[in-house]
Design an enzyme around this catalytic site. Structure first.
Site, mmCIF file in Angstrom:
data_model
loop_
_atom_site.group_PDB
_atom_site.id
_atom_site.type_symbol
_atom_site.label_atom_id
_atom_site.label_comp_id
_atom_site.label_asym_id
_atom_site.label_seq_id
_atom_site.Cartn_x
_atom_site.Cartn_y
_atom_site.Cartn_z
ATOM 1 C CB CYS A 1 -3.381 1.677 6.941
ATOM 2 S SG CYS A 1 -3.177 3.231 7.828
ATOM 3 N NE ARG A 2 -4.735 1.062 1.760
ATOM 4 C CZ ARG A 2 -4.663 1.654 0.587
ATOM 5 N NH1 ARG A 2 -5.591 1.419 -0.320
ATOM 6 N NH2 ARG A 2 -3.681 2.474 0.297
ATOM 7 C CB SER A 3 0.447 -3.441 2.963
ATOM 8 O OG SER A 3 1.203 -2.418 3.551
ATOM 9 C CG ASN B 1 4.591 -1.553 4.981
ATOM 10 O OD1 ASN B 1 5.706 -1.823 5.430
ATOM 11 N ND2 ASN B 1 3.668 -2.472 4.868
ATOM 12 C CB CYS C 1 -0.980 -0.006 1.181
ATOM 13 S SG CYS C 1 -0.248 0.174 2.814
ATOM 14 C CG ASP D 1 -5.423 4.734 3.011
ATOM 15 O OD1 ASP D 1 -5.349 4.402 4.219
ATOM 16 O OD2 ASP D 1 -4.526 5.372 2.434
#
Length: 152
Positions: free
Chosen positions: A12-14, A10, A7, A123
């Protein structure tokens, strides 16, 4: 097999995707390595967002020791699959990829579960909707792990 989730920062999402899929793979006895990285260097060395750490922990997943890092060219050699969390990061990865073998490794996360949906994983950095993002990753993760079981 080695899979890298990517993402923008690096944090939050990933790292959430990495934690969710790692946990599912371990629970199913699959020998898959997971990691995550960013297309930017904005948060290099930082831990995941505290809201993401808390959300993962509520589901028995610990992502608190992760440290953000940026994607490297060598990642295209190291990983079998490089998974972008949204179309913007997908485009950045395609631009970074060296050749057609590298670009074939790049996939959009939700397309792995729902082929050709071409949807982004939201996000949550600004609106704090980490629970909703976790649910999306968890639901799609079940399908992705099932597909990976049949490939291994």
């Amino acid at each position: 097999m080695k899979i890298l989730f990517v993402c923008y920062g690096n944090i939050c999402r990933s790292p959430l995707a990495e934690g969710v899929l790692r946990t599912k793979a371990l629970n199913d006895g699959l020998n898959i390595e997971f990691d995550s990285a960013a297309t930017s260097n904005w948060h290099t060395g930082e831990k995941p967002d505290k809201r993401g750490i808390k959300t993962a922990a509520l589901h028995g997943i610990d992502i608190s020791t992760h440290k953000a890092k940026q994607v490297k060219i060598s990642d295209f050699d190291e990983f079998d699959l490089i998974v972008a969390m949204d179309k913007s990061n997908y485009s950045d990865l395609m631009n970074l990829s060296g050749d057609s073998n590298d670009s074939k490794k790049i996939k959009l996360f939700l397309n792995l579960a729902y082929p050709n949906c071409n949807a982004d994983v939201h996000d949550p950095y600004y609106d704090g909707k980490f629970g909703e993002v976790f649910d999306v990753l968890n639901d799609a993760g079940d399908i992705i792990i099932d597909k990976l079981k049949h490939k291994l």
